[in-house]
Motif scaffolding. Sequence first.
Motif, PDB file in Angstrom:
ATOM      1  N   SER A 128       1.631   7.544   0.253  1.00  0.00           N
ATOM      2  CA  SER A 128       2.537   6.462  -0.081  1.00  0.00           C
ATOM      3  C   SER A 128       3.902   7.043  -0.426  1.00  0.00           C
ATOM      4  N   ASP A 153      -7.773   0.794   2.993  1.00  0.00           N
ATOM      5  CA  ASP A 153      -7.776   1.856   1.990  1.00  0.00           C
ATOM      6  C   ASP A 153      -9.208   2.091   1.505  1.00  0.00           C
ATOM      7  N   GLU A 208      -7.808   6.398   4.583  1.00  0.00           N
ATOM      8  CA  GLU A 208      -7.879   5.102   5.256  1.00  0.00           C
ATOM      9  C   GLU A 208      -8.857   5.136   6.434  1.00  0.00           C
ATOM     10  N   THR A 245      -9.928   5.006  -0.240  1.00  0.00           N
ATOM     11  CA  THR A 245      -9.794   6.124  -1.173  1.00  0.00           C
ATOM     12  C   THR A 245     -10.831   6.042  -2.278  1.00  0.00           C
ATOM     13  N   ILE A 252      -3.687   8.612   0.268  1.00  0.00           N
ATOM     14  CA  ILE A 252      -4.483   7.430   0.606  1.00  0.00           C
ATOM     15  C   ILE A 252      -5.415   7.803   1.762  1.00  0.00           C
ATOM     16  N   ALA A 256       0.826  -1.213   0.000  1.00  0.00           N
ATOM     17  CA  ALA A 256       0.000   0.000   0.000  1.00  0.00           C
ATOM     18  C   ALA A 256       0.857   1.259   0.000  1.00  0.00           C
ATOM     19  N   TYR A 257       1.940   1.240   0.783  1.00  0.00           N
ATOM     20  CA  TYR A 257       2.746   2.457   0.937  1.00  0.00           C
ATOM     21  C   TYR A 257       3.988   2.482   0.051  1.00  0.00           C
TER      22      TYR A 257
END
Length: 528
Positions: free
Chosen positions: A230, A261, A238, A263, A236, A183-184
């Motif tokens: 990220s 997430d 969350e 988004t 993002i 994710a990051y």
Amino acid sequence: MADELQSLLRTKGQDDLSPLFDVMLEGVVVRDGAGRIIASNHTAQRIYGLSAAELEGQTAASLPVAFLNEDGSACAADQHPAMVTLRTGLPQRGVIMGIAHPGREPVWIQVNSQPLADTVGCITSVITSFADITPIKRAEDALRASEVRNRTLAEAIAQSGCSVIITDRNGRIEYVNPACCKAYGYSEEELIGARPSIFKSGETTQEEYANLWGTILTGQTWRGEMSNRSRDGRLIREAVSVSPVRDESGEVRHFVALKEDITQMRDDERRRHELFERVARLERMELVATLAGGIAHDFNNVLAAILGYSQLASTQLKADGRLPRVVKYVDEIRAAGQRARELIQQLLSFRRGGAVQPGSSQVVQIGREVVGLLRATLPDTLAVVADIEPDLPQLSVDPAHVHQIMMNLLINARDAITGIGTIRLSAERASFDAMQRCDSCRHEFRGDFLAITVTDVGMGISAEHREKLFEPFFTTKDVGCGTGMGLAVVHTLTHLYEGHVRVESELGKGTAVQVLLPARLLQEGGAA
């Protein structure tokens, strides 16, 4: 122990064994050459749950208990260590097995068996000694079960689609799962030892962070939404849950954060809100148009009298040549009436669908845009697809009107489906040789058209309702779910271009609404 007993048995008669057996902490059973029990001590009787008389003369097969292998499966009588020793002449060491009584938890023992031979080496009997290891076995089973649970938990965390971060009490990261790294955009090595502030976006306020830490340091769980970034700078949004992890003494040692997430979900909600606002604005405008149209007709009648009599008065006064000031007043009245008439004409024009803006409509592009907008409002159970003829020429129709027609039809189709289904938007050329009847204006027609069709798999429309479909404010939807202006707008805009509307519907199988715009509006040579 077995060797010691064998030596004692060689120096003592078997009748002298009871006192020795009864002081032993291990269970001891002696079997003859046929496998029958000929002696047992008190510990053996306690472990078996049977008296000496109940044990005596029994074989492994005839005992009123069942034997289990270490893995819990049934152990055949001939696989009992004593039987194996009698059959092979070999001693058995450290065999784990269970003694199962009906309706009771099994007793687990560790068994040793030793053959006893006569002076010429023939096996005459076998002695087995065994210790009750039930507490140890249960602890081992519990430990194995705990290890399995821990492995399962670790695998579940590692394979979870949510980001999982575990920090120490000071906020240093000690664990991240693969979903977090993905994710990051950081590797596990880069994140271990770092602080979660590495993800800060600058959009979460210090007050929110203070509230988070104030909550978790008191041992409570914090839940909320945060904006992070990220590695590549992507924002993002969350849904976050941060919980304290306590040790045996109840002191908080770690924190675990679960992040999902959202988004896309928030973007969809924003687009959905924008679309709802757009549709609501359209419906409000149509409502105003309907009311304005009704008022305009009545007001036009009043204006006709004002303009007519003021014209007569002005003519008479000018012919008389007197009262020039009054003539000026009458002329002002007539000018004001004329401006009012122009305003009424604008209202009537608005009621008929608004002024047509010059330009060309790219049907494929508009269709994709409308489908994209609608898709953001659909639940997961509904799908919308566009099936538009790719080589259609441009259309000499105000693009805003094409957009309104498609959007109203798609929204009606969406509201008609209560379960799982697909909405289809199509646009293609269509020809009718036989006479057709328009379902909104009731006029007959035939010829070549551009057909814009929206099909749903909803409950369909009853015959009694089809008669009123295009009437303003008529709706079959629940209160608060529609204004009844959607198809009225479609009717108005379609007939603004001398088009027609056809409706095909069957109860329980769905509905298809088709807008037909004359083929002469297609600009041959210009692809849409």
